[in-house]
Design an enzyme around this catalytic site. Structure first.
Site, short mmCIF file in Angstrom:
data_model
loop_
_atom_site.label_atom_id
_atom_site.label_comp_id
_atom_site.label_asym_id
_atom_site.label_seq_id
_atom_site.Cartn_x
_atom_site.Cartn_y
_atom_site.Cartn_z
N ASN A 106 52.67 67.31 105.79
CA ASN A 106 51.67 67.40 106.09
C ASN A 106 51.49 67.13 107.94
O ASN A 106 50.00 66.20 108.16
CB ASN A 106 50.12 66.97 105.35
CG ASN A 106 50.15 67.72 104.04
OD1 ASN A 106 50.75 66.89 102.85
ND2 ASN A 106 49.51 67.89 103.72
N HIS A 107 52.27 67.04 108.29
CA HIS A 107 52.63 65.89 109.26
C HIS A 107 52.94 67.03 110.64
O HIS A 107 53.92 67.30 110.93
CB HIS A 107 53.19 65.03 109.75
CG HIS A 107 52.98 63.57 108.61
ND1 HIS A 107 51.66 62.84 109.00
CD2 HIS A 107 53.75 63.28 107.46
CE1 HIS A 107 52.00 62.12 107.55
NE2 HIS A 107 53.45 62.08 107.32
N ASN A 108 51.98 67.65 111.06
CA ASN A 108 52.23 68.86 111.32
C ASN A 108 52.26 68.34 113.30
O ASN A 108 51.49 67.77 113.76
CB ASN A 108 50.71 69.86 112.08
CG ASN A 108 51.17 71.62 112.89
OD1 ASN A 108 51.61 71.25 113.60
ND2 ASN A 108 50.83 72.17 111.67
#
Length: 217
Positions: free
Chosen positions: A93-95
């Site tokens: 979830n770290h774009n």
């Protein structure tokens, strides 16, 4: 304090008998030697992968959000040393394409991206405390040195090491590797493997290929 499931450093656990997580697949006779890490393979070695008991109670990313959840697939006859780490969970979830990598709750569903399955071939040896990043493919017969960080795919019968892990050498000649990949001894019947143990435990690939031609092919 977590109780160490290993009684001594020489004890191993055959993972196919131990694995409960539906996102982890392991072939026959692949083992984990985890005494020094002090925990089970699923608890210590596989990081950020949905499927543990508590996460299953909380949510289902496939059914709830339509995510493609990455798996880890380990072949047969692999030797996995204490404290290795498989980093999973896609981009967690770290774009990195966004201005911020912070996973704001309202953007969690949009931020997730799959990295693809992590695949470990057959007859692979991964040394103590090595780390394998998401979506990596490690070929048959490869060796990963202790405390390496694997950020790129590893070709069959290749030794890599370092941070990031780099090519050290091929274990055999290209012609010998072709023969080994053709034979795929790990897929033979157990009786045939047992009959060939003396050859498998030698340096004579030609003799193994002769056995293969006469008894397997």
């Amino acid at each position: 304090m977590r109780k160490n499931p290993f009684k001594h450093w020489t004890e191993i656990q055959y993972l196919k008998e131990e694995i409960k997580n539906p996102l982890i697949e392991v072939g026959d006779y692949s083992y984990y030697s985890g005494y020094y890490a002090g925990g089970k393979f699923e608890d210590i070695c596989v990081r950020y992968i949905w499927g543990d008991e508590e996460s299953q109670k909380m949510y289902n990313p496939v059914n709830d959000y339509g995510w493609v959840v990455d798996k880890i697939k380990i072949g047969k006859y692999c030797c996995l040393a204490s404290g290795i780490v498989f980093m999973m969970g896609g981009n967690q979830n770290h774009n990195t394409n966004w201005i911020t990598v912070y996973p704001f709750k309202k953007k969690l569903i949009e931020s997730y991206k799959s990295k693809g399955d992590t695949i470990v071939g057959n007859d692979v040896w991964i040394g103590s405390e090595a780390m394998v990043m998401p979506g990596i493919k490690i070929g048959d017969g490869a060796i990963v040195a202790s405390r390496s960080v694997v950020t790129r795919d590893v070709e069959p019968y290749t030794i890599v090491g370092g941070n990031p892990a780099k090519f050290i050498k091929k274990r055999f000649t290209e012609a010998q590797i072709e023969m080994l990949l053709e034979m795929r001894w790990w897929d033979w019947k157990e009786e045939d493997i047992n009959n060939a143990i003396d050859i498998l435990s030698s340096t004579d690939i030609g003799e193994l290929y002769k056995y293969y031609k006469e008894n397997i092919k």
